[in-house]
Design an enzyme around this catalytic site. Structure first.
Site, PDB file in Angstrom:
ATOM      1  N   TRP A 118       0.813  -1.225   0.000  1.00 12.82           N
ATOM      2  CA  TRP A 118       0.000   0.000   0.000  1.00 12.82           C
ATOM      3  C   TRP A 118       0.844   1.271   0.000  1.00 12.82           C
ATOM      4  O   TRP A 118       0.311   2.372  -0.099  1.00 12.82           O
ATOM      5  CB  TRP A 118      -0.945   0.003   1.216  1.00 12.82           C
ATOM      6  CG  TRP A 118      -2.098  -0.925   1.054  1.00 12.82           C
ATOM      7  CD1 TRP A 118      -2.382  -1.701  -0.043  1.00 12.82           C
ATOM      8  CD2 TRP A 118      -3.147  -1.181   2.005  1.00 12.82           C
ATOM      9  NE1 TRP A 118      -3.540  -2.423   0.174  1.00 12.82           N
ATOM     10  CE2 TRP A 118      -4.026  -2.121   1.419  1.00 12.82           C
ATOM     11  CE3 TRP A 118      -3.418  -0.711   3.280  1.00 12.82           C
ATOM     12  CZ2 TRP A 118      -5.166  -2.592   2.083  1.00 12.82           C
ATOM     13  CZ3 TRP A 118      -4.542  -1.171   3.945  1.00 12.82           C
ATOM     14  CH2 TRP A 118      -5.414  -2.103   3.343  1.00 12.82           C
ATOM     15  N   HIS A 146      12.668  -2.336  -1.256  1.00 14.76           N
ATOM     16  CA  HIS A 146      11.797  -1.886  -2.344  1.00 14.76           C
ATOM     17  C   HIS A 146      12.519  -0.789  -3.139  1.00 14.76           C
ATOM     18  O   HIS A 146      13.256   0.019  -2.565  1.00 14.76           O
ATOM     19  CB  HIS A 146      10.477  -1.360  -1.779  1.00 14.76           C
ATOM     20  CG  HIS A 146       9.478  -1.079  -2.871  1.00 14.76           C
ATOM     21  ND1 HIS A 146       9.490   0.092  -3.584  1.00 14.76           N
ATOM     22  CD2 HIS A 146       8.491  -1.837  -3.379  1.00 14.76           C
ATOM     23  CE1 HIS A 146       8.525   0.037  -4.504  1.00 14.76           C
ATOM     24  NE2 HIS A 146       7.900  -1.122  -4.401  1.00 14.76           N
ATOM     25  N   SER A 182       3.102  -2.692 -11.999  1.00 18.24           N
ATOM     26  CA  SER A 182       1.864  -2.487 -12.765  1.00 18.24           C
ATOM     27  C   SER A 182       1.041  -3.761 -12.965  1.00 18.24           C
ATOM     28  O   SER A 182       0.432  -3.952 -14.015  1.00 18.24           O
ATOM     29  CB  SER A 182       2.178  -1.808 -14.109  1.00 18.24           C
ATOM     30  OG  SER A 182       2.750  -0.531 -13.884  1.00 18.24           O
ATOM     31  N   GLY A 241       1.139  -2.897  -6.199  1.00 14.39           N
ATOM     32  CA  GLY A 241       1.074  -1.571  -5.599  1.00 14.39           C
ATOM     33  C   GLY A 241      -0.295  -0.946  -5.825  1.00 14.39           C
ATOM     34  O   GLY A 241      -1.275  -1.280  -5.163  1.00 14.39           O
ATOM     35  N   GLY A 242      -0.382  -0.086  -6.827  1.00 16.09           N
ATOM     36  CA  GLY A 242      -1.598   0.697  -7.084  1.00 16.09           C
ATOM     37  C   GLY A 242      -2.877  -0.127  -7.088  1.00 16.09           C
ATOM     38  O   GLY A 242      -3.876   0.264  -6.464  1.00 16.09           O
TER      39      GLY A 242
HETATM   40  P1  PGA Z   1       2.675  -0.921  -8.854  1.00 13.28           P
HETATM   41  O1  PGA Z   1       3.726  -1.066  -7.676  1.00 13.28           O
HETATM   42  O2  PGA Z   1       1.843  -2.183  -8.871  1.00 13.28           O
HETATM   43  O3  PGA Z   1       1.858   0.302  -8.520  1.00 13.28           O
HETATM   44  O4  PGA Z   1       3.444  -0.772 -10.121  1.00 13.28           O
HETATM   45  C1  PGA Z   1       4.328  -2.303  -7.383  1.00 13.28           C
HETATM   46  C2  PGA Z   1       5.297  -2.136  -6.238  1.00 13.28           C
HETATM   47  O5  PGA Z   1       5.916  -1.091  -6.133  1.00 13.28           O
HETATM   48  O6  PGA Z   1       5.474  -3.049  -5.401  1.00 13.28           O
END
Ligand code: PGA
Length: 252
Positions: A11, A96, A214, A235-236
Site C-alpha cells: 500500500w 523496495h 503495474s 502496488g496501485g
Molecule cells: P505498482 O507497484 O503495482 O503500482 O506498479 C508495485 C510495487 O511497487 O510493489
C-alpha cells in the site's frame, strides 16, 4: 513440489487507519473460501496493529514495508523487529526500489535487514529489479545477479526457506507499463537458476519469486500462469479491494 502462490498488496504511503479497516472488512467476505493462495496486506506502520487485529481469524497475512536491522537505539523515524513482532506481523518488504531511490537503500543495507529479519519468524520479501537504462543497455542479468548475490550474502540454505523474492523491474513500477509475461518469465527463470547455483536445486525449486510492476486484474492471469512466477507484489491495484480480489482469483 508445487509452490503456493503469494499475492501481496504494497500500500506504500496510502490508507489511513480508518481506510485500512474499511478495506479489510470488505475483503474478508471475498477471501473466506480461498485456501490455496497466500494473501498479504502491507499497510503503513500506523495501520499495522489494526490490520493484524482485523485479519486475526482470516487467511489474510500482514506485512510491514520496512524494518531496521538494529535492535533499538538512536535511529529517529525507524522501526525495529521487536516492534513488528509485538504486533505481530507475518512479513516485511525489504529493499523496495522506492526505498533504494528515495531513502538511500543499498544491497548492503538490504542484506543487514535480511540477516536480522531471519533471526525471527517474520518472512522477508526481498525486492530486486533493474532500471530502464540498465535494461536498455543490456545489463539486466548483471544487475539482477549483483543485487541477488549481495542481498543474500551470508544467508544459509535453511534460512532461504522463509525468504520470498520479488522481481520488480523499476521501469514497470507505478508506470502502467508492465513487463510482458515473457520478459518477466525470462528474469524469473534466471533468478531461480542463480539460486540453484548459489544453494541447491531443492532451494531453487521451493523459493517463491513474485513479480511486481503495474500488475492489475487485466494482466494478472497471463503473468501468473508463467512457470516461474509464483505470485505478485501489487502496488496501485491493491488499493482497490475488488481489483485486488480479482488478482487473488487469478492466482487460484
Ligand atoms: P505498482 O507497484 O503495482 O503500482 O506498479 C508495485 C510495487 O511497487 O510493489
Amino acid at each position: 513440489m508445487k509452490r503456493k502462490k503469494i499475492i501481496a498488496g504494497n500500500w506504500k504511503m496510502n490508507h489511513t487507519i480508518a481506510e485500512t479497516s474499511g478495506f479489510i472488512n470488505e475483503i474478508k467476505g471475498h477471501v473466506s473460501e480461498i485456501s490455496d493462495v497466500d494473501i498479504v496486506l502491507c499497510p503503513t506502520f500506523t495501520s499495522l496493529q489494526t490490520a493484524v487485529n482485523l485479519t486475526r481469524d482470516t487467511i489474510v497475512g500482514v506485512g510491514a514495508q520496512n524494518v531496521h536491522w538494529d535492535r533499538n537505539g538512536a535511529f529517529t523515524g525507524e522501526i525495529s523487529l521487536a516492534m513488528l513482532l509485538e504486533i505481530p506481523v507475518d512479513y516485511v518488504i525489504l529493499g523496495h526500489s522506492e526505498r533504494r531511490q528515495y531513502f538511500g537503500e543499498s544491497d548492503e543495507t538490504v542484506n543487514k535487514r535480511l540477516k536480522s529479519t531471519l533471526t525471527t519468524l517474520i518472512k522477508p520479501i526481498v525486492c530486486i529489479g533493474e532500471k530502464l537504462g540498465e535494461r536498455e543497455s543490456g545489463i539486466t542479468e548483471k544487475v539482477i545477479a549483483r543485487q541477488l548475490n549481495d542481498s543474500l550474502n551470508g544467508i544459509t540454505a535453511d534460512q532461504m526457506d522463509n525468504v520470498v523474492i520479488a522481481y520488480e523491474p523499476v521501469w514497470a513500477i507505478g508506470t502502467g507499463v508492465t513487463a510482458t509475461p515473457d520478459q518477466a518469465q525470462e528474469v524469473h527463470a534466471f533468478i531461480r537458476n542463480l539460486i540453484n547455483e548459489k544453494y541447491s536445486a531443492n532451494v531453487s525449486e521451493n523459493i517463491r519469486i513474485q513479480y511486481g510492476g503495474s500488475v492489475k486484474s487485466s494482466n494478472a492471469d497471463d503473468l501468473l500462469s508463467q512457470p516461474d512466477i509464483d505470485g505478485a507484489l501489487v502496488g496501485g491495484a491493491s488499493l482497490d479491494c475488488s481489483e485486488f480480489v480479482k488478482i487473488i482469483r487469478s492466482a487460484e
